[in-house]
Design a protein around this motif. Structure first.
Motif, short mmCIF file in Angstrom:
data_model
loop_
_atom_site.label_atom_id
_atom_site.label_comp_id
_atom_site.label_asym_id
_atom_site.label_seq_id
_atom_site.Cartn_x
_atom_site.Cartn_y
_atom_site.Cartn_z
N GLN A 185 0.81 -1.22 0.00
CA GLN A 185 0.00 0.00 0.00
C GLN A 185 0.85 1.27 0.00
N VAL A 186 2.09 1.17 0.46
CA VAL A 186 2.92 2.38 0.57
C VAL A 186 4.11 2.36 -0.38
N VAL A 187 4.32 1.27 -1.10
CA VAL A 187 5.49 1.17 -1.97
C VAL A 187 5.37 2.15 -3.15
N VAL A 188 6.48 2.78 -3.48
CA VAL A 188 6.53 3.74 -4.58
C VAL A 188 7.45 3.23 -5.69
N ASP A 189 8.57 2.65 -5.30
CA ASP A 189 9.57 2.16 -6.26
C ASP A 189 9.00 0.98 -7.05
N PRO A 190 8.89 1.06 -8.38
CA PRO A 190 8.31 -0.03 -9.19
C PRO A 190 9.06 -1.34 -9.02
N SER A 191 10.39 -1.29 -8.92
CA SER A 191 11.18 -2.52 -8.78
C SER A 191 10.90 -3.20 -7.44
N LEU A 192 10.68 -2.41 -6.40
CA LEU A 192 10.36 -2.98 -5.10
C LEU A 192 8.95 -3.56 -5.11
N LYS A 193 8.06 -2.93 -5.84
CA LYS A 193 6.70 -3.46 -5.96
C LYS A 193 6.72 -4.85 -6.60
N VAL A 194 7.59 -5.05 -7.57
CA VAL A 194 7.76 -6.36 -8.21
C VAL A 194 8.16 -7.40 -7.16
N GLN A 195 9.09 -7.03 -6.30
CA GLN A 195 9.55 -7.97 -5.27
C GLN A 195 8.44 -8.30 -4.27
N PHE A 196 7.64 -7.29 -3.92
CA PHE A 196 6.50 -7.54 -3.03
C PHE A 196 5.56 -8.57 -3.65
N ASN A 197 5.23 -8.37 -4.91
CA ASN A 197 4.29 -9.28 -5.57
C ASN A 197 4.87 -10.69 -5.71
N ALA A 198 6.17 -10.77 -5.94
CA ALA A 198 6.81 -12.08 -6.02
C ALA A 198 6.71 -12.82 -4.69
N GLN A 199 6.99 -12.11 -3.60
CA GLN A 199 6.90 -12.73 -2.28
C GLN A 199 5.46 -13.08 -1.92
#
Length: 590
Positions: free
Chosen positions: A430-444
């Motif tokens: 809900q608070v992630v801004v960095d697109p690359s970090l969002k990818v990692q969140f979705n992977a996990q």
């Protein structure tokens, strides 16, 4: 100049002023009525004057409006002030407050309309002149602003701030000599002011007149002979202009009278450094850092600079000695503790580094960079419980930092606390801004949902990742493996897994997944080729077990049992529950 131009003190002053304005209007009206009654015995009331009831109502609303203003609720304040302006249209205090609100909302043209009207109603109020001038300045109308301030001085006699504003306007207009003239006038009227003196010094330096700048500095030294900071400023100015002998001449009596003065020794160290006398430079630094004087940014930069020389044994020892000296003088300084943590990191002493970072955070828990350092060490050392503990603590101070949720959620996933991991990862998303970090969140989250038996959600998350990053090897591997376990869409699983092997042909995990997908698809000969490569380079019992499985399917039973026994010796959390039965009965079980 700052757009935040009016102090709270000025606002409160205006509240009082406005009340006097209300009271004086009422008093004037009463006197006027009495006079008319005496002459004609007939009350005469101008239709333009508000009634007593309207004035009382306006006063009440005005107090609420100012409260909203002080709470920074400017829109609400304006709504109330609009009603005040309707009830008492000739009240200058209300006009002024309205102008302030519009200024806060950066509606400077609108602010100027009300500020000018306030000034028309009371042309002797210096605050109204200042506000009109400020608006002109923000709008880039410097000449108009100057006119207003000159008028203020003419009408009200001026004040120190007015002269300062005029001088700064001349500076913005590119007229430094005019600026100095008005700084001088203000100084003559109101006395020495160190802010103005330093501003004049900057102007003189820009004009190339170092002697005049130094003369200004001498004024402060003469006015405040016991304040060493003014003398140090003069020394810095001399050093910055290569007048080292004069700088030393100024320092000598200071160090004689104050031998433990840290700043004096630091400046002397700077002189030795410039002269190439490294030993003397270092000795003076030690005295400077041993002082209990607060450490300046320049001193912190010197400490941090030693981190670049850890490969040089002499420099490394000097850097560590200086940090320890500073730490002894300032044991509670969070920045020094953090720098010592950085120093330990550079030596790859991770446990020691974490110890000092955590001490730094006890003193100042609001340093996000230090929290990141602690968590990166926890992660590097694979201390999952520490990651969870420290990320929980960090989130109390930085609830909007997505990486903290990622550390926390990923660690809980590793500990098989799947429900808690899912909550934490979704919060971070809900608070992630960095697109690359969002990818990692979705992977996990994909892995987490799979472990929670929510397969549709898991695969949807993997698809979301692959839309953005189609060559995400981690997701391609896990997605294909989980599809093979469920015997779903095996052609897609094979295609994805093959991509991981092409990307990293010597990775035993990716070879194992690809071989296993082929095995589940019944392509045993192809699976054997792939799994034999994985088995040759792996230390994983699971990979060896899979190799045994495919050997069994190809009729090589004895070799299969041999591999299963080897897998049991290697061990691992992911070995099948049926491994012992396979070995005992020499038979493959699903």
């Amino acid at each position: 100049m700052s757009k935040n131009l009016v102090s709270v003190r000025a606002v409160i002053f205006m509240i009082i002023l406005s009340f006097f304005a209300f009271d004086n209007n009422v008093l004037a009206q009463r006197k006027k009525k009495k006079k008319k009654k005496k002459e004609k015995d007939i009350p005469v009331v101008s239709i333009e004057e508000p009634s007593k009831k309207e004035k009382r109502k306006s006063e009440e609303l005005f107090v609420y409006a100012v409260n909203e203003y002080l709470l920074e609720e400017y829109e609400q304040s304006l709504q109330l002030l609009e009603k005040c302006n309707e009830l008492t249209p000739k009240n200058d205090g209300i006009k002024y407050q309205t102008a302030l609100c519009y200024q806060k909302l950066e509606q400077y043209q609108r602010s100027q309309q009300f500020a000018k009207r306030a000034l028309e109603l009371d042309p002797e109020n210096q605050y109204y002149y200042k506000l009109v001038a400020q608006n002109y300045e923000v709008l880039g109308l410097y000449k108009d602003a100057l006119q207003v301030l000159h008028k203020q001085i003419e009408v009200t006699g001026g004040d120190e701030e007015a002269y300062f504003q005029i001088a700064m306007l001349y500076l913005q207009m590119g007229s430094p000599r005019n600026a100095i003239e008005f700084f001088d006038i203000g100084e003559e009227k109101y006395g020495i002011n160190d802010v103005i003196v330093r501003q004049k010094q900057r102007i003189y330096i820009r004009l190339g007149d170092l002697d005049a700048a130094l003369e200004e500095g001498n004024k402060l030294i003469e006015a405040y002979p016991d304040d060493l900071e003014f003398k140090y400023s003069q020394v810095r100015l001399l050093l910055g202009n290569n007048r080292t002998d004069e700088a030393v001449e100024m320092l000598e009596p200071i160090l004689k009278n104050y031998p433990n003065e840290g700043e004096g020794h630091f400046l002397l160290a700077t002189i030795y450094r410039n002269q190439g006398e490294s030993e003397k430079y270092y000795e003076e630094l030690k005295i400077a850092f041993a002082s209990e004087d607060p450490l300046s940014d320049e001193k912190f930069n010197i400490l941090a600079g030693y981190l670049q020389f850890t490969y040089n044994e002499k420099k490394r020892k000097e850097g560590e000695e200086l940090i320890l000296i500073a730490l002894e003088a300032h044991p509670n300084d969070a920045k020094i503790l953090a720098i010592y943590g950085d120093f330990q990191i550079s030596l790859k002493k991770f446990d020691e580094a974490r110890k000092f970072y955590l001490e730094s955070l006890v003193k100042n828990p609001d340093n996000f960079k230090v929290w990141q350092q602690v968590l990166s060490i926890d992660w590097e050392l694979q201390e999952t419980d520490s990651v969870i503990t420290h990320s929980d603590l960090a989130l109390e101070y930085f609830p909007n930092q997505a990486i903290l949720y990622f550390y926390n959620g990923s660690s809980k996933l590793f500990k098989k606390e799947y429900e808690e991991a899912e909550v934490m990862l979704n919060q971070g998303l809900q608070v992630v801004v960095d697109p690359s970090l969002k990818v990692q969140f979705n992977a996990q989250l994909g892995d987490t949902y799979y472990k929670l038996d929510e397969y549709k959600k898991a695969f949807a998350k993997y698809e979301e990742v692959l839309k953005v990053d189609p060559m995400n090897i981690y997701v391609l591997n896990n997605y294909s493996y989980f599809l093979s376990l469920r015997k779903e869409n095996l052609s897609k699983a094979e295609e994805m897994s093959h991509q991981t092997v092409l990307a990293e042909p010597e990775n035993d995990t990716y070879l194992d997944t690809y071989g296993w997908v082929l095995f589940v698809a019944g392509k045993y000969a192809e699976a054997k080729d792939v799994l034999s490569k994985a088995a040759a380079i792996t230390k994983s019992g699971t990979v060896i077990e899979h190799y045994g499985d495919v050997l069994f399917k190809l009729g090589e039973v004895d070799k299969a049992v041999e591999q299963w026994e080897k897998a049991k010796e290697l061990g691992g959390d992911d070995l099948s529950d049926s491994l012992d039965k396979k070995i005992k009965n020499k038979k493959y079980y699903e």
